[in-house]
Design a protein around this motif. Structure first.
Motif, PDB file in Angstrom:
ATOM      1  N   GLY A 172       0.812  -1.215   0.000  1.00  0.00           N
ATOM      2  CA  GLY A 172       0.000   0.000   0.000  1.00  0.00           C
ATOM      3  C   GLY A 172       0.842   1.261   0.000  1.00  0.00           C
ATOM      4  O   GLY A 172       0.525   2.245  -0.680  1.00  0.00           O
ATOM      5  N   ILE A 173       1.933   1.240   0.772  1.00  0.00           N
ATOM      6  CA  ILE A 173       2.831   2.400   0.808  1.00  0.00           C
ATOM      7  C   ILE A 173       3.501   2.612  -0.548  1.00  0.00           C
ATOM      8  O   ILE A 173       3.603   3.740  -1.047  1.00  0.00           O
ATOM      9  CB  ILE A 173       3.885   2.219   1.917  1.00  0.00           C
ATOM     10  CG1 ILE A 173       3.210   2.263   3.293  1.00  0.00           C
ATOM     11  CG2 ILE A 173       4.961   3.302   1.821  1.00  0.00           C
ATOM     12  CD1 ILE A 173       4.154   1.947   4.434  1.00  0.00           C
ATOM     13  N   LEU A 174       3.948   1.514  -1.161  1.00  0.00           N
ATOM     14  CA  LEU A 174       4.578   1.633  -2.485  1.00  0.00           C
ATOM     15  C   LEU A 174       3.587   2.147  -3.523  1.00  0.00           C
ATOM     16  O   LEU A 174       3.958   2.931  -4.411  1.00  0.00           O
ATOM     17  CB  LEU A 174       5.138   0.265  -2.910  1.00  0.00           C
ATOM     18  CG  LEU A 174       6.312  -0.262  -2.084  1.00  0.00           C
ATOM     19  CD1 LEU A 174       6.720  -1.653  -2.563  1.00  0.00           C
ATOM     20  CD2 LEU A 174       7.500   0.690  -2.153  1.00  0.00           C
ATOM     21  N   ASP A 175       2.336   1.721  -3.417  1.00  0.00           N
ATOM     22  CA  ASP A 175       1.319   2.194  -4.356  1.00  0.00           C
ATOM     23  C   ASP A 175       1.079   3.690  -4.176  1.00  0.00           C
ATOM     24  O   ASP A 175       0.930   4.433  -5.167  1.00  0.00           O
ATOM     25  CB  ASP A 175       0.029   1.416  -4.138  1.00  0.00           C
ATOM     26  CG  ASP A 175      -1.030   1.752  -5.176  1.00  0.00           C
ATOM     27  OD1 ASP A 175      -0.718   1.690  -6.378  1.00  0.00           O
ATOM     28  OD2 ASP A 175      -2.156   2.097  -4.792  1.00  0.00           O
ATOM     29  N   LEU A 176       1.048   4.158  -2.923  1.00  0.00           N
ATOM     30  CA  LEU A 176       0.890   5.592  -2.672  1.00  0.00           C
ATOM     31  C   LEU A 176       2.084   6.382  -3.192  1.00  0.00           C
ATOM     32  O   LEU A 176       1.927   7.505  -3.679  1.00  0.00           O
ATOM     33  CB  LEU A 176       0.693   5.839  -1.173  1.00  0.00           C
ATOM     34  CG  LEU A 176      -0.624   5.357  -0.561  1.00  0.00           C
ATOM     35  CD1 LEU A 176      -0.622   5.567   0.938  1.00  0.00           C
ATOM     36  CD2 LEU A 176      -1.813   6.099  -1.185  1.00  0.00           C
ATOM     37  N   MET A 177       3.277   5.785  -3.098  1.00  0.00           N
ATOM     38  CA  MET A 177       4.463   6.459  -3.628  1.00  0.00           C
ATOM     39  C   MET A 177       4.383   6.577  -5.145  1.00  0.00           C
ATOM     40  O   MET A 177       4.740   7.617  -5.717  1.00  0.00           O
ATOM     41  CB  MET A 177       5.722   5.696  -3.210  1.00  0.00           C
ATOM     42  CG  MET A 177       6.050   5.807  -1.730  1.00  0.00           C
ATOM     43  SD  MET A 177       7.449   4.758  -1.263  1.00  0.00           S
ATOM     44  CE  MET A 177       8.739   5.408  -2.326  1.00  0.00           C
ATOM     45  N   ARG A 178       3.912   5.532  -5.817  1.00  0.00           N
ATOM     46  CA  ARG A 178       3.779   5.592  -7.276  1.00  0.00           C
ATOM     47  C   ARG A 178       2.750   6.635  -7.711  1.00  0.00           C
ATOM     48  O   ARG A 178       2.900   7.281  -8.753  1.00  0.00           O
ATOM     49  CB  ARG A 178       3.399   4.215  -7.820  1.00  0.00           C
ATOM     50  CG  ARG A 178       4.553   3.214  -7.840  1.00  0.00           C
ATOM     51  CD  ARG A 178       4.189   2.012  -8.686  1.00  0.00           C
ATOM     52  NE  ARG A 178       3.070   1.283  -8.117  1.00  0.00           N
ATOM     53  CZ  ARG A 178       3.191   0.265  -7.275  1.00  0.00           C
ATOM     54  NH1 ARG A 178       4.411  -0.148  -6.925  1.00  0.00           N
ATOM     55  NH2 ARG A 178       2.130  -0.365  -6.805  1.00  0.00           N
ATOM     56  N   GLN A 179       1.699   6.794  -6.899  1.00  0.00           N
ATOM     57  CA  GLN A 179       0.680   7.776  -7.220  1.00  0.00           C
ATOM     58  C   GLN A 179       1.095   9.201  -6.866  1.00  0.00           C
ATOM     59  O   GLN A 179       0.414  10.153  -7.241  1.00  0.00           O
ATOM     60  CB  GLN A 179      -0.626   7.430  -6.492  1.00  0.00           C
ATOM     61  CG  GLN A 179      -1.234   6.104  -6.915  1.00  0.00           C
ATOM     62  CD  GLN A 179      -2.456   5.751  -6.084  1.00  0.00           C
ATOM     63  OE1 GLN A 179      -2.918   6.552  -5.274  1.00  0.00           O
ATOM     64  NE2 GLN A 179      -2.987   4.551  -6.300  1.00  0.00           N
ATOM     65  N   GLY A 180       2.188   9.347  -6.139  1.00  0.00           N
ATOM     66  CA  GLY A 180       2.646  10.666  -5.736  1.00  0.00           C
ATOM     67  C   GLY A 180       1.942  11.220  -4.518  1.00  0.00           C
ATOM     68  O   GLY A 180       2.091  12.406  -4.194  1.00  0.00           O
TER      69      GLY A 180
END
Length: 241
Positions: A172-180
């Protein structure tokens, strides 16, 4: 010896598997299929939704009361009988805390449109009983691991819950990072902070001081032991012992 170790490992694994199975058994009377359920969603509405939090809270409260209340302090030091009475008091307080929390959750679930098939008093009663029963099943499982398994049952059950959720949280954290939505520097800073915190805790917990001790000469019949020097390792922080 190997047979006994294998038996303890099997009991521990079996108890932990039962714990994980219980987290995927939802409370009766819910329309979970209409909400695109995930494993995390189901675990939050399962019979083990409360986890061991009520029991741990009760144990901490009883421990704090024993510090300021002379009667409980004497009861704790009165031997096996006193410790059994404290254990029963802890379970009684656990029942009260678990019932209070379970009733609040069950009442809140009835306010979510479409989640509960029949949002009436009977659902609140059965859901409360299911979650309270789940708490005591987990307490029993933790005791079986402690007595017949490997390690501390409470710690193992809590650790399994954290370890299972860790990959999902990282994804989830990595996904939020990809979304900015969050910056990589913020995530890196938090990771370094918690790593440093764990290192400091381990260093403080394991801090020891070596004190030089000298033993005098001893006579055992015709045999004489000379003067000996030794080092006595003293733990500086006794809170965790």
């Amino acid at each position: 010896m190997k047979t006994e170790l294998a038996r303890r490992i099997a009991i521990t694994i079996g108890a932990l598997l039962l714990f994980r199975l219980g987290t995927q058994i939802p409370i009766a009377g819910l329309n979970i299929s209409t909400f695109s359920p995930t494993l995390d969603f189901i675990s939050r509405l399962s019979i083990f939704a409360l986890g061991l939090i009520p029991y741990l809270t009760a144990a901490i409260l009883i421990r704090l009361l024993s510090v300021v209340w002379r009667g409980l302090n004497l009861l704790e030091r009165s031997g096996e009988g006193g410790r059994r009475k404290l254990a029963r008091a802890t379970l009684g307080l656990t029942l009260g805390l678990a019932a209070f929390q379970a009733y609040g959750i069950a009442s809140a679930l009835t306010a979510i449109p479409g989640l509960v098939r029949n949002p009436d008093g009977w659902f609140v009663l059965t859901a409360t009983a299911s979650m309270v029963g789940g708490v005591f099943v987990l307490v029993w499982l933790s005791e079986q691991i402690t007595r017949h398994g490997i390690g501390n049952g409470l710690a193992l059950i809590l650790s399994v819950g954290i370890v299972v959720a860790l990959p999902r949280d990282i994804a989830g954290i990595l996904d939020l990072m990809r979304q900015g939505a969050i910056s990589s520097n913020l995530v890196l800073g938090h990771a370094l902070f918690w790593i440093a915190t764990v290192v400091v805790i381990v260093l403080v917990e394991g801090a020891r001081r070596n004190i030089s001790v000298q033993f005098g000469a001893l006579n055992f019949g015709t045999r004489q032991l000379p003067v000996r020097d030794a080092m006595l390792s003293v733990k500086l922080n006794s809170a965790g012992s």
